[in-house]
Design an enzyme around this catalytic site. Structure first.
Site, PDB file in Angstrom:
ATOM      1  N   GLY A 192      35.709  53.158 117.427  1.00 50.80           N
ATOM      2  CA  GLY A 192      34.291  53.492 117.577  1.00 50.80           C
ATOM      3  C   GLY A 192      33.527  53.404 116.269  1.00 50.80           C
ATOM      4  CB  THR A 204      42.746  63.989 117.690  1.00 51.64           C
ATOM      5  OG1 THR A 204      42.419  63.260 118.871  1.00 51.64           O
ATOM      6  CG2 THR A 204      41.596  63.920 116.708  1.00 51.64           C
ATOM      7  CD  GLN A 243      36.878  72.847 115.611  1.00 50.48           C
ATOM      8  OE1 GLN A 243      36.816  74.022 115.223  1.00 50.48           O
ATOM      9  NE2 GLN A 243      35.970  72.353 116.428  1.00 50.48           N
ATOM     10  CG  PHE A 244      39.159  77.186 116.970  1.00 52.82           C
ATOM     11  CD1 PHE A 244      39.804  78.385 117.252  1.00 52.82           C
ATOM     12  CD2 PHE A 244      37.871  77.229 116.443  1.00 52.82           C
ATOM     13  CE1 PHE A 244      39.190  79.601 117.019  1.00 52.82           C
ATOM     14  CE2 PHE A 244      37.247  78.450 116.208  1.00 52.82           C
ATOM     15  CZ  PHE A 244      37.911  79.635 116.501  1.00 52.82           C
ATOM     16  CD  GLN A 257      40.518  68.506 115.136  1.00 53.28           C
ATOM     17  OE1 GLN A 257      39.599  68.764 114.378  1.00 53.28           O
ATOM     18  NE2 GLN A 257      40.674  67.324 115.716  1.00 53.28           N
ATOM     19  CE1 TYR A 306      41.261  63.410 113.216  1.00 54.75           C
ATOM     20  CE2 TYR A 306      39.817  65.180 112.469  1.00 54.75           C
ATOM     21  CZ  TYR A 306      40.006  63.857 112.831  1.00 54.75           C
ATOM     22  OH  TYR A 306      38.937  62.984 112.806  1.00 54.75           O
ATOM     23  CE1 TYR A 326      34.139  67.769 117.254  1.00 55.88           C
ATOM     24  CE2 TYR A 326      33.208  68.666 115.236  1.00 55.88           C
ATOM     25  CZ  TYR A 326      34.182  68.664 116.204  1.00 55.88           C
ATOM     26  OH  TYR A 326      35.227  69.554 116.116  1.00 55.88           O
TER      27      TYR A 326
HETATM   28  N1  CAA Z   1      35.326  77.782 118.743  1.00 55.76           N
HETATM   29  C1  CAA Z   1      35.548  79.070 119.109  1.00 55.76           C
HETATM   30  N2  CAA Z   1      36.607  79.438 119.863  1.00 55.76           N
HETATM   31  C2  CAA Z   1      37.461  78.489 120.219  1.00 55.76           C
HETATM   32  C3  CAA Z   1      37.293  77.150 119.872  1.00 55.76           C
HETATM   33  C4  CAA Z   1      36.161  76.805 119.090  1.00 55.76           C
HETATM   34  N3  CAA Z   1      35.920  75.554 118.712  1.00 55.76           N
HETATM   35  N4  CAA Z   1      38.310  76.440 120.379  1.00 55.76           N
HETATM   36  C5  CAA Z   1      39.095  77.293 121.056  1.00 55.76           C
HETATM   37  N5  CAA Z   1      38.580  78.533 120.959  1.00 55.76           N
HETATM   38  C6  CAA Z   1      39.071  79.761 121.564  1.00 55.76           C
HETATM   39  C7  CAA Z   1      38.813  79.721 123.079  1.00 55.76           C
HETATM   40  O1  CAA Z   1      37.509  80.176 123.377  1.00 55.76           O
HETATM   41  C8  CAA Z   1      39.887  80.661 123.618  1.00 55.76           C
HETATM   42  O2  CAA Z   1      39.480  81.983 123.428  1.00 55.76           O
HETATM   43  P1  CAA Z   1      39.998  83.148 124.431  1.00 55.76           P
HETATM   44  O3  CAA Z   1      41.486  83.171 124.321  1.00 55.76           O
HETATM   45  O4  CAA Z   1      39.309  84.380 123.928  1.00 55.76           O
HETATM   46  O5  CAA Z   1      39.523  82.719 125.796  1.00 55.76           O
HETATM   47  C9  CAA Z   1      41.061  80.400 122.673  1.00 55.76           C
HETATM   48  O6  CAA Z   1      40.492  79.821 121.474  1.00 55.76           O
HETATM   49  C10 CAA Z   1      42.044  79.446 123.291  1.00 55.76           C
HETATM   50  O7  CAA Z   1      41.327  78.239 123.661  1.00 55.76           O
HETATM   51  P2  CAA Z   1      41.768  77.363 124.902  1.00 55.76           P
HETATM   52  O8  CAA Z   1      41.907  78.204 126.166  1.00 55.76           O
HETATM   53  O9  CAA Z   1      40.883  76.158 124.980  1.00 55.76           O
HETATM   54  O10 CAA Z   1      43.260  76.967 124.467  1.00 55.76           O
HETATM   55  P3  CAA Z   1      44.030  75.647 124.685  1.00 55.76           P
HETATM   56  O11 CAA Z   1      45.365  75.856 124.075  1.00 55.76           O
HETATM   57  O12 CAA Z   1      43.951  75.194 126.103  1.00 55.76           O
HETATM   58  O13 CAA Z   1      43.208  74.529 123.832  1.00 55.76           O
HETATM   59  C11 CAA Z   1      42.258  73.537 121.901  1.00 55.76           C
HETATM   60  C12 CAA Z   1      42.877  74.794 122.486  1.00 55.76           C
HETATM   61  C13 CAA Z   1      43.286  72.416 121.850  1.00 55.76           C
HETATM   62  C14 CAA Z   1      41.838  73.904 120.470  1.00 55.76           C
HETATM   63  C15 CAA Z   1      41.057  73.085 122.740  1.00 55.76           C
HETATM   64  O14 CAA Z   1      40.134  74.147 122.800  1.00 55.76           O
HETATM   65  C16 CAA Z   1      40.387  71.866 122.145  1.00 55.76           C
HETATM   66  O15 CAA Z   1      40.757  70.745 122.440  1.00 55.76           O
HETATM   67  N6  CAA Z   1      39.387  72.071 121.270  1.00 55.76           N
HETATM   68  C17 CAA Z   1      38.699  70.986 120.597  1.00 55.76           C
HETATM   69  C18 CAA Z   1      39.247  70.804 119.222  1.00 55.76           C
HETATM   70  C19 CAA Z   1      38.336  69.856 118.490  1.00 55.76           C
HETATM   71  O16 CAA Z   1      37.252  70.216 118.072  1.00 55.76           O
HETATM   72  N7  CAA Z   1      38.775  68.623 118.318  1.00 55.76           N
HETATM   73  C20 CAA Z   1      37.981  67.650 117.687  1.00 55.76           C
HETATM   74  C21 CAA Z   1      38.273  66.299 118.302  1.00 55.76           C
HETATM   75  S1  CAA Z   1      37.150  65.044 117.719  1.00 55.76           S
HETATM   76  C22 CAA Z   1      37.610  64.815 116.128  1.00 55.76           C
HETATM   77  O17 CAA Z   1      38.554  65.316 115.636  1.00 55.76           O
HETATM   78  C23 CAA Z   1      36.729  63.903 115.327  1.00 55.76           C
HETATM   79  C24 CAA Z   1      36.234  64.560 114.122  1.00 55.76           C
HETATM   80  O18 CAA Z   1      36.677  64.254 113.026  1.00 55.76           O
HETATM   81  C25 CAA Z   1      35.148  65.537 114.238  1.00 55.76           C
END
Ligand code: CAA
Length: 248
Positions: free
Chosen positions: A14, A93, A148-149, A151, A154, A186
């Site tokens: 991308g 990722t 980041q959560f 990661q 990453y 992002y």
């Molecule tokens: N902010 C605040 N809280 C968060 C959070 C965030 N970003 N991510 C997760 N949490 C919290 C959830 O709210 C949840 O809280 P509770 O237990 O109180 O409900 C707890 O953490 C667990 O979250 P999940 O139920 O979603 O847990 P999971 O194990 O199913 O998944 C995860 C966790 C893998 C982190 C998923 O939330 C996810 O995929 N998050 C996105 C991570 C992200 O930002 N990736 C970026 C990809 S793009 C990229 O990387 C390009 C770049 O350079 C920017």
């Protein structure tokens, strides 16, 4: 217009595609790497760019594998003679909390995102030193600056990439070689599209700009750093993140 040769890892991705377009438009001969041309439809991608007037060569290479990178370098140097600009854009990722992360998801992200920068740049750095000219541009991430959560893998690689840039900047500074980092926020790509919708929406709602970046908004910064006139920008980390993360 420059006549320099630029190699972009993951150039068919991308952000990579826009980087290829920008570098070609500023006169570079551009070569992209891909892992598997068949699976990634790279010939179609190349054709689509050609229809837009952008010529890009490509070569297969797994950046996580040093020997694959050495073979890629041999091919690129045989076709184009030298490489003046390396853009380490290939990245993956494998998100998950550390307490749930499988070892292979740690290792594969380190291997591609961080080892990849060594495996690729190592092939061309001696030639850059001999010719006293080079540009190395590492694509990091806001998540390497803020964490980041999900990661730990990453974020570690993306923070590590900037350490790599800073050290290489010092090594190359008297040899006409710059090494810099671009840290996108992002960006609207397949990588962010793969995130759970509610997570993505929540993250975007917190970006001061109110939207994700377009890939071309990252690419223009890479092209700027690749320019011969950017010789004194060395060891910098340029954020392009809509004010998502700001620091001194
Ligand atoms: N902010 C605040 N809280 C968060 C959070 C965030 N970003 N991510 C997760 N949490 C919290 C959830 O709210 C949840 O809280 P509770 O237990 O109180 O409900 C707890 O953490 C667990 O979250 P999940 O139920 O979603 O847990 P999971 O194990 O199913 O998944 C995860 C966790 C893998 C982190 C998923 O939330 C996810 O995929 N998050 C996105 C991570 C992200 O930002 N990736 C970026 C990809 S793009 C990229 O990387 C390009 C770049 O350079 C920017």
């Amino acid at each position: 217009m420059t006549k320099r040769v630029a190699l972009v890892t993951g150039g068919n991705g991308g952000i990579g595609t826009e980087i290829c377009k920008y570098l070609a438009t500023s006169g570079h001969t551009v070569v992209s790497t891909c892992v598997d041309a068949e699976r990634e439809n790279v010939r179609d991608w190349q054709q689509q760019l050609a229809e837009q007037g952008v010529q890009v060569d490509w070569v297969e290479c797994d950046v996580a594998d040093f020997d694959s990178c050495a073979a890629m370098a041999e091919t690129v140097l045989a076709r184009h003679g030298q490489v003046d600009v390396v853009v380490n854009a290939a990245g993956i990722t494998r998100d998950g909390f550390l307490h749930k992360m499988a070892r292979h998801n740690w290792e594969s992200v380190i291997a591609t995102n961080l080892n990849g920068a060594f495996n690729v740049t190592r092939q061309f750095i001696e030639g850059m030193r001999e010719r006293a000219y080079g540009r190395v541009i590492n694509i990091s991430s806001v998540n390497g600056q803020s964490g980041q959560f999900g990661q730990t893998n990453y974020s570690a690689t993306k923070a590590g990439l900037h350490g790599f840039s800073m050290a290489l900047a010092k090594e190359g500074a008297r040899k006409g070689i710059t090494a810099n980092t671009v840290s996108p926020g992002y960006v609207d790509t397949a990588m962010t599209a793969a995130m759970p919708d509610e997570v993505r929406n929540q993250i975007v709602s917190q970006i001061p700009a109110g939207r994700m970046a377009r890939p071309d908004e990252i690419a223009r910064v890479v092209d700027f750093l690749a320019a011969e006139a950017s010789a004194y920008i060395n060891g910098a980390n340029i954020p392009v993140n809509g004010a998502q993360f700001t620091s001194f």
